[in-house]
Design a protein around this motif. Structure first.
Motif, mmCIF file in Angstrom:
data_model
loop_
_atom_site.group_PDB
_atom_site.id
_atom_site.type_symbol
_atom_site.label_atom_id
_atom_site.label_comp_id
_atom_site.label_asym_id
_atom_site.label_seq_id
_atom_site.Cartn_x
_atom_site.Cartn_y
_atom_site.Cartn_z
ATOM 1 N N PHE A 125 0.833 -1.203 0.000
ATOM 2 C CA PHE A 125 0.000 0.000 0.000
ATOM 3 C C PHE A 125 0.865 1.248 0.000
ATOM 4 C CE2 PHE A 125 -2.629 -3.394 1.471
ATOM 5 C CZ PHE A 125 -3.854 -3.149 0.871
ATOM 6 N N SER A 126 0.414 2.250 -0.733
ATOM 7 C CA SER A 126 1.165 3.490 -0.878
ATOM 8 C C SER A 126 0.895 4.427 0.292
ATOM 9 C CB SER A 126 0.757 4.189 -2.176
ATOM 10 O OG SER A 126 -0.551 4.743 -2.045
ATOM 11 N N SER A 127 1.508 5.594 0.247
ATOM 12 C CA SER A 127 1.307 6.588 1.296
ATOM 13 C C SER A 127 -0.128 7.099 1.332
ATOM 14 C CB SER A 127 2.271 7.763 1.085
ATOM 15 O OG SER A 127 2.106 8.321 -0.203
ATOM 16 N N PRO A 132 -3.749 0.397 -2.886
ATOM 17 C CA PRO A 132 -2.942 -0.769 -3.264
ATOM 18 C C PRO A 132 -2.018 -0.466 -4.440
ATOM 19 C CG PRO A 132 -5.204 -1.023 -4.031
ATOM 20 C CD PRO A 132 -5.179 0.186 -3.155
ATOM 21 N N THR A 133 -0.834 -1.056 -4.391
ATOM 22 C CA THR A 133 0.108 -0.960 -5.494
ATOM 23 C C THR A 133 0.933 -2.245 -5.518
ATOM 24 O OG1 THR A 133 1.769 0.423 -6.583
ATOM 25 C CG2 THR A 133 1.905 0.252 -4.171
ATOM 26 N N ILE A 134 1.981 -2.266 -6.315
ATOM 27 C CA ILE A 134 2.717 -3.512 -6.526
ATOM 28 C C ILE A 134 4.170 -3.398 -6.089
ATOM 29 C CG2 ILE A 134 3.431 -2.967 -8.895
ATOM 30 C CD1 ILE A 134 2.826 -5.951 -9.568
ATOM 31 N N GLU A 135 4.683 -4.493 -5.550
ATOM 32 C CA GLU A 135 6.102 -4.618 -5.212
ATOM 33 C C GLU A 135 6.606 -5.912 -5.844
ATOM 34 O OE1 GLU A 135 8.193 -3.562 -1.242
ATOM 35 O OE2 GLU A 135 7.555 -5.669 -1.052
ATOM 36 N N ALA A 141 6.193 0.483 -6.998
ATOM 37 C CA ALA A 141 5.749 1.629 -7.786
ATOM 38 C C ALA A 141 4.657 2.380 -7.037
ATOM 39 C CB ALA A 141 5.228 1.163 -9.145
ATOM 40 N N PRO A 142 4.525 3.692 -7.264
ATOM 41 C CA PRO A 142 3.422 4.446 -6.650
ATOM 42 C C PRO A 142 2.069 3.893 -7.083
ATOM 43 C CG PRO A 142 5.075 5.931 -7.565
ATOM 44 C CD PRO A 142 5.417 4.549 -8.050
ATOM 45 N N SER A 143 1.037 4.212 -6.308
ATOM 46 C CA SER A 143 -0.289 3.676 -6.618
ATOM 47 C C SER A 143 -0.998 4.477 -7.697
ATOM 48 C CB SER A 143 -1.160 3.653 -5.353
ATOM 49 O OG SER A 143 -1.287 4.954 -4.807
ATOM 50 N N GLU A 144 -0.524 5.719 -7.950
ATOM 51 C CA GLU A 144 -1.090 6.531 -9.011
ATOM 52 C C GLU A 144 0.054 7.067 -9.856
ATOM 53 O OE1 GLU A 144 -3.552 9.609 -7.452
ATOM 54 O OE2 GLU A 144 -4.714 8.256 -6.194
ATOM 55 N N ILE A 204 14.438 14.858 -12.010
ATOM 56 C CA ILE A 204 13.823 13.602 -11.577
ATOM 57 C C ILE A 204 12.905 13.883 -10.391
ATOM 58 C CG2 ILE A 204 15.596 12.854 -9.908
ATOM 59 C CD1 ILE A 204 15.301 10.031 -11.390
ATOM 60 N N SER A 205 11.776 13.186 -10.361
ATOM 61 C CA SER A 205 10.759 13.514 -9.364
ATOM 62 C C SER A 205 10.083 12.261 -8.835
ATOM 63 C CB SER A 205 9.704 14.438 -10.004
ATOM 64 O OG SER A 205 8.631 14.688 -9.118
ATOM 65 N N ASN A 206 9.671 12.342 -7.581
ATOM 66 C CA ASN A 206 8.857 11.263 -7.035
ATOM 67 C C ASN A 206 7.393 11.584 -7.272
ATOM 68 O OD1 ASN A 206 8.401 13.287 -5.133
ATOM 69 N ND2 ASN A 206 8.476 11.904 -3.403
ATOM 70 N N HIS A 207 6.510 10.796 -6.687
ATOM 71 C CA HIS A 207 5.080 10.965 -6.899
ATOM 72 C C HIS A 207 4.394 11.195 -5.563
ATOM 73 C CE1 HIS A 207 0.963 10.006 -8.250
ATOM 74 N NE2 HIS A 207 1.402 10.497 -9.385
ATOM 75 N N LEU A 208 3.165 11.646 -5.620
ATOM 76 C CA LEU A 208 2.434 11.903 -4.373
ATOM 77 C C LEU A 208 2.100 10.608 -3.641
ATOM 78 C CD1 LEU A 208 -0.049 14.675 -5.577
ATOM 79 C CD2 LEU A 208 2.225 14.939 -4.590
ATOM 80 N N SER A 209 1.592 9.622 -4.383
ATOM 81 C CA SER A 209 1.172 8.359 -3.754
ATOM 82 C C SER A 209 2.360 7.403 -3.708
ATOM 83 C CB SER A 209 0.032 7.734 -4.555
ATOM 84 O OG SER A 209 0.441 7.513 -5.900
ATOM 85 N N GLU A 210 3.349 7.737 -2.905
ATOM 86 C CA GLU A 210 4.645 7.061 -2.939
ATOM 87 C C GLU A 210 4.713 5.829 -2.034
ATOM 88 O OE1 GLU A 210 7.474 6.689 -4.212
ATOM 89 O OE2 GLU A 210 7.490 8.242 -5.738
ATOM 90 N N THR A 211 5.792 5.068 -2.233
ATOM 91 C CA THR A 211 6.148 3.952 -1.363
ATOM 92 C C THR A 211 7.526 4.242 -0.766
ATOM 93 O OG1 THR A 211 7.354 2.675 -3.034
ATOM 94 C CG2 THR A 211 4.943 2.428 -2.973
ATOM 95 N N LEU A 212 8.064 3.281 -0.038
ATOM 96 C CA LEU A 212 9.386 3.468 0.576
ATOM 97 C C LEU A 212 10.527 3.076 -0.355
ATOM 98 C CD1 LEU A 212 8.635 2.251 4.213
ATOM 99 C CD2 LEU A 212 8.785 4.597 3.372
ATOM 100 N N ASP A 213 10.237 2.921 -1.627
ATOM 101 C CA ASP A 213 11.287 2.604 -2.599
ATOM 102 C C ASP A 213 12.185 3.830 -2.806
ATOM 103 O OD1 ASP A 213 11.714 0.402 -5.016
ATOM 104 O OD2 ASP A 213 12.402 2.405 -5.523
ATOM 105 N N GLU A 214 13.500 3.596 -2.814
ATOM 106 C CA GLU A 214 14.469 4.693 -2.891
ATOM 107 C C GLU A 214 15.214 4.731 -4.225
ATOM 108 O OE1 GLU A 214 16.866 1.281 -2.640
ATOM 109 O OE2 GLU A 214 14.985 1.751 -1.631
#
Length: 420
Positions: free
Chosen positions: A16-18, A22-25, A39-42, A360-370
């Protein structure tokens, strides 16, 4: 072929994202290593965005990994990133991963790269960029923003950001941004005692002040910080103007400000903000099909960063159109909008070859992937746009601190005096 990097198994799971969505690992196991990526959920906003999961079905995407992708990749060499990514594209068979989902593609692709790096006993950034990858990006951090939950009660623009133009190290740049960010809540409350000023999805402080009032406050804070830290700190705005644009009225609607602007009036408004507050960065100042309008802004202000996100959404045809019109001089690189690590690398190279600064940018619905922290260093991206609070954002910033420590005396950081 290196036996240690042969892929033995691939497994996908739902996380689950922030946002709590639900999302995928994906886990990739090689003979001598292991890699995990999520990956982010959106994917993002804008009408040209890619599809994260077909029909929004994460469970179906997981079955796709287990039943379709894994059988094709097991037994291959994780070192062969381009071959792996080519297979992912062939399995999907579309130009935007609409069959297997772009989140499945990027999570699998990066997990393979991490497994290869782990098999060799080297950090991901070194595996991708080689031993000469030693320049870190400058953080671009949000400090004031709208709220999607109280949209018309908060500032109309998406986010106000700050960026140190000439830091001596990544750690210094991050400390400066966090120092300024901590001062914002108390100062904002002085101007509106009844407003909470909580955190937004962008990890910035929500404010209901008018745009110019907020910029005046932030500009004063930055002037003092320039003296305190002996740095040149720039101010930026992410307008996310597609969400202001009313296609029926052909106007930009500023609900909180209480006015409506035509396209020409929007350009004039932006020009006044740039001049009055010495803005250094503007993102998506116009709606996503106004390539000519973007070019007018860049022509008037060639020495600031005019950045495209929704206007491009990682679509090479749209980026090429932007190059033709000279619409921007920078663009957002969001791997989970692009599809695979190879595609991300190629897009960064394309941007550089056409004098576009890759941010380079992250997303709003993020995960702990670095992973984007490593990609930014490996590919030589001068700026990383990222939230400055919340575990899903800080994990990426802290990973850059670790990379800087690993590099030791070889570590450098971009200067925005050199970027322009």
């Amino acid at each position: 072929m290196n036996e240690d990097t042969i892929i033995e198994s691939i497994h996908a799971r739902k996380i689950f994202s922030s946002y709590g969505d639900p999302t995928i690992e994906v886990d990739v196991v090689t003979v001598g290593g292991f890699g995990r990526a999520s990956a982010p959920s959106e994917i993002g906003t804008g009408k040209y965005k890619a599809i994260a999961f077909p029909n929004g079905d994460v469970d179906m995407a997981i079955r796709e990994v287990e039943e379709v992708i894994a059988p094709e990749l097991v037994g291959l060499d994780a070192n062969e990133q381009q071959i792996i990514d080519k297979i992912l594209r062939e399995l999907d068979g579309t130009n935007n991963f609409s069959k297997i989902g772009i989140s499945v593609a990027i999570a699998t692709s990066i997990a393979v790269a991490k497994a290869a790096a782990n098999s060799h006993g080297v950090p991901l950034f070194q595996h991708l960029g080689g031993t000469m990858a030693c320049i870190l990006p400058i953080p671009l951090g949000g400090i004031a923003s709208e709220s999607r939950y109280t949209k018309y009660l908060s500032i109309d623009i998406h986010e106000i950001l700050i960026i140190p133009k000439n830091p001596s190290s990544f750690s210094e740049a991050l400390e400066v941004i966090l120092s300024i960010r901590k001062k914002i809540p108390d100062i904002l409350r002085k101007y509106n005692l009844g407003f909470v000023n909580g955190h937004s999805d962008m990890a910035a402080r929500i404010t209901n002040l008018k745009i110019k009032d907020v910029l005046k406050i932030i500009n004063e804070i930055c002037v003092k910080a320039n003296e305190e830290f002996d740095l040149d700190i720039g101010i930026g705005i992410d307008f996310d103007a597609a969400n202001l644009w009313d296609s029926k009225l052909n106007k930009y609607i500023y609900q909180h400000e209480g006015f409506e602007l035509t396209s020409e009036e929007q350009i004039s408004f932006i020009s006044s903000l740039i001049e009055d507050f010495n803005l250094f960065y503007i993102e998506d100042p116009l709606y996503e099909d106004d390539f000519e309008g973007f070019s007018k802004i860049l022509k008037e202000f060639p020495n600031i960063l005019v950045c495209g996100n929704n206007i491009y959404t990682a679509n090479t045809e749209r980026i090429s159109k932007g190059v033709k019109f000279k619409s921007t001089n920078s663009l957002i690189i969001n791997p989970n909008q692009i599809g695979t690590l190879t595609d991300t690398w190629n897009m960064i190279s394309f941007a550089k070859n056409h004098n576009l600064k890759p941010i380079i940018s992250n997303h709003l619905s993020e995960t702990l992937d670095e992973s984007i922290s490593h990609i930014s260093v490996a590919a030589g991206c001068p700026i990383i746009k990222i939230g400055t609070i919340g575990g899903e954002h800080m994990v990426k910033l802290c990973e850059l601190l670790r990379i800087e420590e690993v590099l030791g005396e070889r570590a450098k950081i971009f200067s925005l005096y050199e970027v322009n």
